[in-house]
Design a protein around this motif. Structure first.
Motif, PDB file in Angstrom:
ATOM      1  N   ALA A  73     -50.285  57.379  50.863  1.00 34.81           N
ATOM      2  CA  ALA A  73     -49.845  56.481  49.792  1.00 34.81           C
ATOM      3  C   ALA A  73     -50.666  55.198  49.775  1.00 34.81           C
ATOM      4  CB  ALA A  73     -48.364  56.158  49.948  1.00 34.81           C
ATOM      5  N   LEU A  74     -50.955  54.636  50.950  1.00 37.74           N
ATOM      6  CA  LEU A  74     -51.732  53.399  51.001  1.00 37.74           C
ATOM      7  C   LEU A  74     -53.178  53.638  50.597  1.00 37.74           C
ATOM      8  CD1 LEU A  74     -50.307  51.713  54.219  1.00 37.74           C
ATOM      9  CD2 LEU A  74     -49.774  51.199  51.833  1.00 37.74           C
ATOM     10  N   SER A  75     -53.736  54.783  50.954  1.00 37.44           N
ATOM     11  CA  SER A  75     -55.116  55.076  50.524  1.00 37.44           C
ATOM     12  C   SER A  75     -55.194  55.239  49.010  1.00 37.44           C
ATOM     13  CB  SER A  75     -55.646  56.328  51.236  1.00 37.44           C
ATOM     14  OG  SER A  75     -54.976  57.502  50.799  1.00 37.44           O
ATOM     15  N   GLU A  76     -54.143  55.783  48.404  1.00 39.71           N
ATOM     16  CA  GLU A  76     -54.120  55.919  46.949  1.00 39.71           C
ATOM     17  C   GLU A  76     -54.052  54.554  46.270  1.00 39.71           C
ATOM     18  OE1 GLU A  76     -54.015  58.672  44.622  1.00 39.71           O
ATOM     19  OE2 GLU A  76     -55.011  59.578  46.349  1.00 39.71           O
ATOM     20  N   ILE A  77     -53.302  53.627  46.850  1.00 38.89           N
ATOM     21  CA  ILE A  77     -53.270  52.267  46.305  1.00 38.89           C
ATOM     22  C   ILE A  77     -54.650  51.633  46.430  1.00 38.89           C
ATOM     23  CG2 ILE A  77     -52.355  49.930  46.654  1.00 38.89           C
ATOM     24  CD1 ILE A  77     -49.712  51.231  47.530  1.00 38.89           C
ATOM     25  N   ALA A  78     -55.251  51.736  47.620  1.00 41.16           N
ATOM     26  CA  ALA A  78     -56.510  51.046  47.889  1.00 41.16           C
ATOM     27  C   ALA A  78     -57.678  51.604  47.082  1.00 41.16           C
ATOM     28  CB  ALA A  78     -56.831  51.132  49.381  1.00 41.16           C
ATOM     29  N   GLU A  79     -57.693  52.909  46.834  1.00 39.86           N
ATOM     30  CA  GLU A  79     -58.817  53.525  46.123  1.00 39.86           C
ATOM     31  C   GLU A  79     -58.627  53.563  44.613  1.00 39.86           C
ATOM     32  OE1 GLU A  79     -60.295  57.258  47.485  1.00 39.86           O
ATOM     33  OE2 GLU A  79     -59.929  56.810  49.594  1.00 39.86           O
ATOM     34  N   ALA A  80     -57.377  53.705  44.171  1.00 36.68           N
ATOM     35  CA  ALA A  80     -57.141  53.951  42.745  1.00 36.68           C
ATOM     36  C   ALA A  80     -56.090  53.041  42.128  1.00 36.68           C
ATOM     37  CB  ALA A  80     -56.735  55.410  42.538  1.00 36.68           C
ATOM     38  N   GLY A  81     -55.440  52.200  42.925  1.00 29.82           N
ATOM     39  CA  GLY A  81     -54.360  51.382  42.388  1.00 29.82           C
ATOM     40  C   GLY A  81     -53.144  52.194  41.998  1.00 29.82           C
ATOM     41  N   SER A  82     -53.048  53.413  42.516  1.00 26.61           N
ATOM     42  CA  SER A  82     -51.968  54.322  42.139  1.00 26.61           C
ATOM     43  C   SER A  82     -50.732  54.082  42.989  1.00 26.61           C
ATOM     44  CB  SER A  82     -52.428  55.777  42.311  1.00 26.61           C
ATOM     45  OG  SER A  82     -51.351  56.666  42.105  1.00 26.61           O
ATOM     46  N   LEU A  83     -49.606  53.809  42.332  1.00 29.37           N
ATOM     47  CA  LEU A  83     -48.349  53.573  43.027  1.00 29.37           C
ATOM     48  C   LEU A  83     -47.462  54.815  43.079  1.00 29.37           C
ATOM     49  CD1 LEU A  83     -47.403  50.035  41.634  1.00 29.37           C
ATOM     50  CD2 LEU A  83     -48.579  50.593  43.774  1.00 29.37           C
ATOM     51  N   GLY A  84     -47.874  55.875  42.422  1.00 31.37           N
ATOM     52  CA  GLY A  84     -47.053  57.077  42.371  1.00 31.37           C
ATOM     53  C   GLY A  84     -46.659  57.612  43.739  1.00 31.37           C
ATOM     54  N   PRO A  85     -47.611  57.795  44.661  1.00 29.07           N
ATOM     55  CA  PRO A  85     -47.241  58.355  45.967  1.00 29.07           C
ATOM     56  C   PRO A  85     -46.279  57.475  46.768  1.00 29.07           C
ATOM     57  CG  PRO A  85     -49.574  58.693  45.568  1.00 29.07           C
ATOM     58  CD  PRO A  85     -49.080  57.792  44.475  1.00 29.07           C
ATOM     59  N   ILE A  86     -46.483  56.164  46.770  1.00 26.79           N
ATOM     60  CA  ILE A  86     -45.579  55.323  47.556  1.00 26.79           C
ATOM     61  C   ILE A  86     -44.206  55.241  46.900  1.00 26.79           C
ATOM     62  CG2 ILE A  86     -46.158  53.055  46.551  1.00 26.79           C
ATOM     63  CD1 ILE A  86     -46.081  51.974  49.455  1.00 26.79           C
ATOM     64  N   MET A  87     -44.145  55.250  45.581  1.00 25.05           N
ATOM     65  CA  MET A  87     -42.846  55.254  44.919  1.00 25.05           C
ATOM     66  C   MET A  87     -42.107  56.558  45.179  1.00 25.05           C
ATOM     67  SD  MET A  87     -43.958  53.368  41.343  1.00 25.05           S
ATOM     68  CE  MET A  87     -42.366  53.565  40.546  1.00 25.05           C
ATOM     69  N   PHE A 131     -48.114  45.482  48.292  1.00 17.17           N
ATOM     70  CA  PHE A 131     -49.439  46.106  48.274  1.00 17.17           C
ATOM     71  C   PHE A 131     -49.996  46.131  46.861  1.00 17.17           C
ATOM     72  CE2 PHE A 131     -47.019  48.152  51.693  1.00 17.17           C
ATOM     73  CZ  PHE A 131     -47.850  47.898  52.780  1.00 17.17           C
ATOM     74  N   ALA A 132     -51.338  46.007  46.762  1.00 19.19           N
ATOM     75  CA  ALA A 132     -52.047  46.172  45.499  1.00 19.19           C
ATOM     76  C   ALA A 132     -53.520  46.387  45.802  1.00 19.19           C
ATOM     77  CB  ALA A 132     -51.869  44.958  44.590  1.00 19.19           C
ATOM     78  N   MET A 133     -54.219  47.038  44.880  1.00 23.48           N
ATOM     79  CA  MET A 133     -55.669  47.229  44.997  1.00 23.48           C
ATOM     80  C   MET A 133     -56.398  45.991  44.512  1.00 23.48           C
ATOM     81  SD  MET A 133     -58.092  50.096  43.173  1.00 23.48           S
ATOM     82  CE  MET A 133     -59.815  50.263  43.650  1.00 23.48           C
ATOM     83  N   LEU A 134     -57.566  45.749  45.082  1.00 26.46           N
ATOM     84  CA  LEU A 134     -58.470  44.700  44.612  1.00 26.46           C
ATOM     85  C   LEU A 134     -59.520  45.321  43.702  1.00 26.46           C
ATOM     86  CD1 LEU A 134     -59.217  42.881  48.003  1.00 26.46           C
ATOM     87  CD2 LEU A 134     -57.585  42.182  46.278  1.00 26.46           C
ATOM     88  N   LEU A 135     -59.677  44.778  42.518  1.00 24.13           N
ATOM     89  CA  LEU A 135     -60.705  45.234  41.571  1.00 24.13           C
ATOM     90  C   LEU A 135     -61.717  44.125  41.320  1.00 24.13           C
ATOM     91  CD1 LEU A 135     -58.512  47.040  38.872  1.00 24.13           C
ATOM     92  CD2 LEU A 135     -59.985  48.125  40.579  1.00 24.13           C
ATOM     93  N   PHE A 141     -57.717  46.251  49.384  1.00 22.53           N
ATOM     94  CA  PHE A 141     -56.321  46.046  48.988  1.00 22.53           C
ATOM     95  C   PHE A 141     -55.766  44.790  49.650  1.00 22.53           C
ATOM     96  CE2 PHE A 141     -56.017  48.355  52.939  1.00 22.53           C
ATOM     97  CZ  PHE A 141     -54.772  48.096  53.506  1.00 22.53           C
ATOM     98  N   ILE A 142     -54.725  44.250  49.045  1.00 18.17           N
ATOM     99  CA  ILE A 142     -53.969  43.162  49.654  1.00 18.17           C
ATOM    100  C   ILE A 142     -52.702  43.749  50.245  1.00 18.17           C
ATOM    101  CG2 ILE A 142     -54.876  41.302  48.215  1.00 18.17           C
ATOM    102  CD1 ILE A 142     -52.226  41.485  46.602  1.00 18.17           C
ATOM    103  N   GLY A 185     -61.439  56.696  40.812  1.00 17.41           N
ATOM    104  CA  GLY A 185     -60.740  56.030  41.893  1.00 17.41           C
ATOM    105  C   GLY A 185     -60.832  56.784  43.209  1.00 17.41           C
ATOM    106  N   GLN A 186     -60.348  58.027  43.219  1.00 24.41           N
ATOM    107  CA  GLN A 186     -60.268  58.776  44.463  1.00 24.41           C
ATOM    108  C   GLN A 186     -61.642  59.298  44.891  1.00 24.41           C
ATOM    109  OE1 GLN A 186     -58.302  59.252  41.848  1.00 24.41           O
ATOM    110  NE2 GLN A 186     -56.169  59.068  42.494  1.00 24.41           N
ATOM    111  N   SER A 187     -61.779  59.473  46.221  1.00 27.64           N
ATOM    112  CA  SER A 187     -63.034  60.003  46.780  1.00 27.64           C
ATOM    113  C   SER A 187     -62.693  61.020  47.866  1.00 27.64           C
ATOM    114  CB  SER A 187     -63.870  58.866  47.366  1.00 27.64           C
ATOM    115  OG  SER A 187     -63.118  58.155  48.337  1.00 27.64           O
ATOM    116  N   PRO A 188     -62.242  62.209  47.495  1.00 27.49           N
ATOM    117  CA  PRO A 188     -61.769  63.180  48.499  1.00 27.49           C
ATOM    118  C   PRO A 188     -62.841  63.632  49.479  1.00 27.49           C
ATOM    119  CG  PRO A 188     -61.955  64.195  46.323  1.00 27.49           C
ATOM    120  CD  PRO A 188     -62.127  62.729  46.123  1.00 27.49           C
ATOM    121  N   ASN A 189     -64.117  63.511  49.114  1.00 30.32           N
ATOM    122  CA  ASN A 189     -65.194  63.972  49.992  1.00 30.32           C
ATOM    123  C   ASN A 189     -65.860  62.828  50.752  1.00 30.32           C
ATOM    124  OD1 ASN A 189     -64.898  66.704  49.106  1.00 30.32           O
ATOM    125  ND2 ASN A 189     -65.995  66.150  47.224  1.00 30.32           N
ATOM    126  N   ASP A 190     -65.246  61.663  50.739  1.00 28.59           N
ATOM    127  CA  ASP A 190     -65.816  60.484  51.395  1.00 28.59           C
ATOM    128  C   ASP A 190     -64.743  59.870  52.286  1.00 28.59           C
ATOM    129  OD1 ASP A 190     -66.960  58.098  52.158  1.00 28.59           O
ATOM    130  OD2 ASP A 190     -67.330  57.361  50.132  1.00 28.59           O
TER     131      ASP A 190
END
Length: 230
Positions: A73-87, A131-135, A141-142, A185-190
């Motif tokens: 969930a935190l990686s999704e926030i940091a890479e894509a700003g996505s809150l879906g997984p943590i919610m 939590f939030a992503m930095l753009l 992320f913060i 946003g996401q980088s599954p191979n990195d």
């Protein structure tokens, strides 16, 4: 005392108890940077538990808090700003009685502030995380992690910028979402650096896309003011 009177006394006691163990909080976040934007912020009141720590490997989705769910969930926030997984985690039946949360809407750009309110927070939910992503960053992320809510009045916390360590810092718009770049946003191979650390900022790897003179920063990047309203 009649049965009716006993019911009234019981209801009065229950109401008083509810007032004693529930509280309302206002959480104000101010963006201290020049041009960095914060994606929608999730603000969580919860029982005392740390949601991450510097040095954690957020690529590891099999161990850690909730068997790796929080890392993902935190990686999704940091890479894509996505809150879906943590919610989705916070809404789980086994979790939701131990948390209260609210989301601040829209991007919060440099120099601006926004307040949200957490209402009827149970007394057991004595700590706060945010939590939030930095753009525009790859996986910056913060985070306010497991800090005590005030029993009365207000408290302030200054936040540093973290790097999730789950994506290489290319500073290429191809790899960065948001209004400036519009990339992926996401980088599954990195796997990035492989651990959470203080972010090194914008270093000028692609200055034609992300100019460090405009988008670099110095810590702290945000200040959070928490006020107990009642």
């Amino acid at each position: 005392m009649s049965s009716f009177q006993r019911i009234i006394v019981f209801l009065s006691f229950a109401a008083s108890y509810q007032l004693a163990v529930a509280a309302d909080y206002r959480v104000e976040i101010t963006n201290l940077t020049y041009k960095i934007a914060f994606t929608p912020r999730i603000v969580i009141a919860h029982v005392p538990v740390s949601l991450f720590a510097p040095g954690d490997n957020l690529n590891d989705t099999s161990t850690g808090l909730l068997n790796g769910q929080m890392n993902h969930a935190l990686s999704e926030i940091a890479e894509a700003g996505s809150l879906g997984p943590i919610m989705a985690i916070l809404d789980q039946e086994s979790v939701r009685n131990f948390v209260s949360y609210v989301v601040g809407s829209g991007l919060l750009v440099g120099g601006k502030k926004q307040s949200v309110e957490l209402l009827d927070v149970d007394d057991a939910q004595s700590h706060l995380s945010l939590f939030a992503m930095l753009l525009p960053t790859n996986d910056g992320f913060i985070a306010l992690n497991n800090m005590a809510l005030p029993q009365n009045g207000s408290v302030q916390y200054y936040l540093n910028a973290y790097d999730a360590g789950t994506e290489t810092n290319t500073e290429s718009c191809e790899d960065i979402p948001g209004p400036l770049c519009g990339g992926t946003g996401q980088s599954p191979n990195d796997a990035g650096e492989g651990f959470v650390h203080i972010h090194t900022g914008i270093r000028g790897l692609n200055p034609d896309e992300i100019d460090p003179a405009e988008y670099d920063w110095k810590n702290p990047v945000a200040v959070v003011t928490i006020t107990r309203m009642q």
